[in-house]
Design an enzyme around this catalytic site. Sequence first.
Site, mmCIF file in Angstrom:
data_model
loop_
_atom_site.group_PDB
_atom_site.id
_atom_site.type_symbol
_atom_site.label_atom_id
_atom_site.label_comp_id
_atom_site.label_asym_id
_atom_site.label_seq_id
_atom_site.Cartn_x
_atom_site.Cartn_y
_atom_site.Cartn_z
ATOM 1 N N HIS A 144 -2.861 -0.668 -2.088
ATOM 2 C CA HIS A 144 -4.247 -0.285 -2.369
ATOM 3 C C HIS A 144 -5.244 -1.292 -1.795
ATOM 4 C CE1 HIS A 144 -3.672 3.009 -5.303
ATOM 5 N NE2 HIS A 144 -2.546 2.385 -5.599
ATOM 6 N N CYS A 187 -1.939 5.374 -1.097
ATOM 7 C CA CYS A 187 -1.022 5.655 -2.199
ATOM 8 C C CYS A 187 -0.792 7.163 -2.333
ATOM 9 C CB CYS A 187 -1.553 5.025 -3.493
ATOM 10 S SG CYS A 187 -0.298 4.949 -4.778
ATOM 11 N N GLU A 216 -8.376 -0.948 -1.600
ATOM 12 C CA GLU A 216 -9.627 -0.915 -2.371
ATOM 13 C C GLU A 216 -9.527 -1.776 -3.627
ATOM 14 O OE1 GLU A 216 -7.300 1.244 -2.551
ATOM 15 O OE2 GLU A 216 -7.208 2.215 -4.508
#
Lengths: 974, 277
Positions: B238, B96, B240
């Site tokens: 993302h 990002c 994560e």
Amino acid sequence: MSQWRFEVFNRSGFADVHGQSVLDDIGELGIELVEAVQSAKVFLIEAEFDKDFAGRVAKELLCDPVCEEYFIGRSKAPASLAKATLIEVHLKSGVTDPVAQSVMAALADMGVKADNVRTARKYLLLGEIKRSQADMIAKRVLANDCIEDCVVGDEAEPPSPHLKPYELEVVHWPITDLDDEGLEALSKDKDLFLNLIEMQTIQKHYRDFGREPTDVELETLAQTWSEHCVHKTLKSSVDMELWHGLPAREDTAKMAVPQQVRFDNLLKDTVFRATKELDKDWCISVFADNAGVIEFDEDSAVCFKVETHNHPSALDPYGGSATGIGGVIRDPMGTGMGARPIANTDIFCFGEPDKKLDEIPKGVLHPRRIMKGVVAGVRDYGNRMGIPTVNGAIYFDDRYMANPLVYCGNIGIMDKDKCFKNPQAGNLIVMVGGRIGRDGIHGATFSSGEMTHEHETIFSHAVQIGNPITEKKMLDVLVQANEAGLYEAITDCGAGGLSSAVGEMGQELGAEVDLEKAPLKYGGLNYTEIWISEAQERMVIAVKRENLAAIQKIFDDENVESTVVGRFTADKKLILRYNGQQVGELDMEFLHNGVPKYSRKAVWETPELTEPSIPEKDDYNGELLEILSSYNVASKEWVIRQYDHEVQGGSVVKPLTGVCNDGPSDGAVIQPKLDSSRGLAISCGMNPVYGDIDPYWMALAGIEEAIRNIVCVGGRVDRIAILDNYCWGDCTRPETLGPLVRASQACYDGAMAFGTPFISGKDSLNNVFACEDGKRISIPSTLLISAISIVDDIGKCVTMDAKKASNVLFIVGLTEDELGGSHYYKIKGELGANVPKLDLATAPKIASKIAEAIAAGLVASCHDCSEGGLAVALAEMAFAGGLGIEADLRGLPKSKDCRRSDAQLFSESNSRYIVEVEPDNYNAFAKLMLNLPFGQIGKVTEEKTLIIKSEDGKKIIESDIESLKNAWQRTFDW
Amino acid sequence: MAEIKAIVLRAAGINCDMETEYALELAGAEARRVHINRIIEDKTMLNDFQIIVFPGGFSYGDDVAAGKILANQVVHHLSEAVEKFIDDGKLVLGICNGFQVLVKTGILPGDGKELATEGTENTEKERVSKTDNQFLTITYNDSGKFEDRWVYLAPQSERCVFVEPGRRIYLPIAHAEGKVVTKDEATLTELKSEGRVAFKYVDKDGEEGGYPVNPNGSTESIAGLTDATGRVLGLMPHPERFVRATQHPRWTRRENGVDADGMTIFNNAVKYVRENL
């Protein structure tokens, strides 16, 4: 020193999204002559560098090499464009400019120290518009008078940012010889918002003292005694006159004599009392600190605070809401020894967004602009802080047009052994974070007063500008300093700035402050401004002298400014100095406990309302579609997606759910610790229209709705804590205070019935707008209830979307003829009288049993039945799940008087849950619900249609789920 | 076998560092969050790590443009160190805001040559001048606003070590500036022919589409890029945020195959380091 001007434009072929959005907004104003808008960024840099370097600055820093181009100097509108208007928007001097600060830092990385950087926006409007229209566009779309100046045309230079340096001059405001008229005049002239009794109390204090107060002393008293800070009204004694409206289910025969109820301290006798009597051992700190603290697990606690930022958001929706969320984030950060923020909530009340310009009172921004600005403010601040915004609601009523309500909440997590502060005499007072400017002077007093059409000009200085990155940096270092145990106490600089932070922390000690030491954004501030400015992103900590070097290293290492501004003492005096000269001395005792105690009168008379007569029909598809499209019920996806609700990686139940990720979740669940399956459920409840019938039932409905939403997603029912946020009109009027008293009585009754303590609360009174013609618009009595609870195992959470065809649908809870204040009546233009009345005996049992069923894994989906009633709830479950539902009102448990189909479909009776159960779990579920009002209402089907049959077997609702969803989604398809 | 160590870069406004650290640890790496100031003070500290992650957030508020101020800081203070890191065969991941930083420093898409230090006297200036040659950027979403939504990603690169070829993954995006644009057609053609496109936005059946399948209007649905080495990956979504089944937006529907897709990227990185470094 040379000043360089850079303009950065979009390269042709690359969309100018800002210009386009401005063009759309101009269209919404009804000006159709503007054909196109080009936007540009302007940077004004004062620094010593040459033209070559200026070229590098433009190329390497300011301008994107692919999609932008730059111009050094002032570009003119192209001569070929005869019909072009140039408008430049500059921040008023003194207003925080975060971009400028970043550019300064980036220039330093490039090896140049700039003396000053300012930024502006430039718009080129194409089209044949008059000067008056240009001015209107500037005022209504491009700029906000409170914080920005517009320059129309291409010649004018923006005002100089340089302010004169300040020279000390101690100012006294003589008070001891004033008569009552003089006292009131002084309070008014200086915007103190202190009433006569308070001014008299202060006068007596200074007469006893034998001297005149200085300006800073009176300002400090005004801040500390403001409604915003001490909640005078809610803590006052109240004599209540009740005319045939009793806080229980009784007949409403007209009484000859009113019932008299007396409260010695309204808050203590209602909201606090419930918490005290419930005495839950998992409540760690309630109504004492900046946020209420409850146990999370063996090692950790969580805290929750909800604030309002109404008045500032009315003047500057973007800045007001941004600093609203920024401010409430600092509450958990300043609770105990400091919590780490893990979730935001936001609840807004606006006027309906489709108003014509001439329907808007003078001095009021258009509701659509307020809404867009408020959402953008919360979005930009919350997202930049890296805190997920997980729960919220938006409520529309035209009485909020001049007084929008902006509730912002924040939840933080902390170690259980760090829930209390311990400031000691001799500790240094250290200010951390942002610098002080003139922004936000008088915010606490301003927000305690009534708004008028002139506020926009008079109180522009009360508007604050946030810089989330300053706050994020501060958070990053404070977490480290806390872990290292390097400070003794922490609190935020909230309303009242240093005055409130130091005043509160030193309340039991005493403090000395050297105001000239406080770092300023720019010169020219006098000692009073330094002391009371609400400039954002600051915290105050108490540090032992021996820890100072270590803690300042942590701050310096990440470029966070920290300054010793004084020390705590033991003499219970607040001493203010500037360059060594004393400018103020106040007794902590008088400051904190000197505010006169009020006794107020309240009256409540049950309004004489009747039920409308609406013909019964065989087909309610139209009504259902209309309710689904109505502002309050319609999908808020446009808002929700603009918030990052997944940052921090703890998302479990998201605000949008279902097969297409777009159904409305009842509550949110997050997992605060990534390595633990324990979760937190978060929800809210609010329904102001019920308050037009009876605020007692409104408050109970809010409490129960918040609890129900927690239960629906899998939260524990025995660990729910709730928060109250009152937003009311002018409570010096007994007829406005009466509803507040009734709501407070309901808070006590509701909390006791559910065993659900209040842990924190806040009120915002005087949400009244005085129009130019003297007419006063008051908001409806509005009580927001926020709820938080524990989820033992996030793997057992459920969502509201229908899961599988052939599953059985139950409804638990009784449906009564309670259409008063319903959305069904609303679309018919009626209010009604039969407001939903919570059954305090049954509702807690239902909540417990549903929670038990979910914990036992018997529930496939669960949805609360509230706004819009059963029909809306079923429609939402169906389209969120991408499945059909066939329901039959014969299965509906209902009261004897609830015979009509429309009441059965749309009544908003409380404590009702729709539960989807797999056929295999049918018996187990039914067994759990035994002795409760429940029934099998239907089943989930493969055919993507919602069918609801009336008691006599007619299909009174038959609609494909796509049409229903479309109706629900199109309202805010912005 | 040496420990696999990952550094997660912090800076003002970076806010996805904790969950990124957690994801790396789940994948078996020893992860550490470090503020950029510490690395600037002691660039040699990077020698101890094999993976560097530029996480998501709003570095410096995304003032001027997303990732721009942090990119400027990296260019002026860390370009040599990062170049060396890549030259040493180590891995760089930008998520990002981190992806935006990698693009705005020129590290992505890079061309291999650019990344090599050429021993010029003034390396910093040399780096800087390269922004003249930046042919690709990440700019505002077509929608004009920040959006948080889930997207399907189809891997395009056979060579990028983070990517599992052939495996379509599902991840959330959360950004206002995620539209990848190139200065011209030639750049785009080159990117594709050189296999620099790591991921494209697709629908659940793997087809490219308009909004919201392609959530930001990115050119040819580009969601992530890699460099010539295949050891640098930048992507807008993302990973994560999807390291556990309960982060999936529909996990309560108990559909089949709710795998935590985000872990593939971290697992692949750790696996590569384990096998190659």
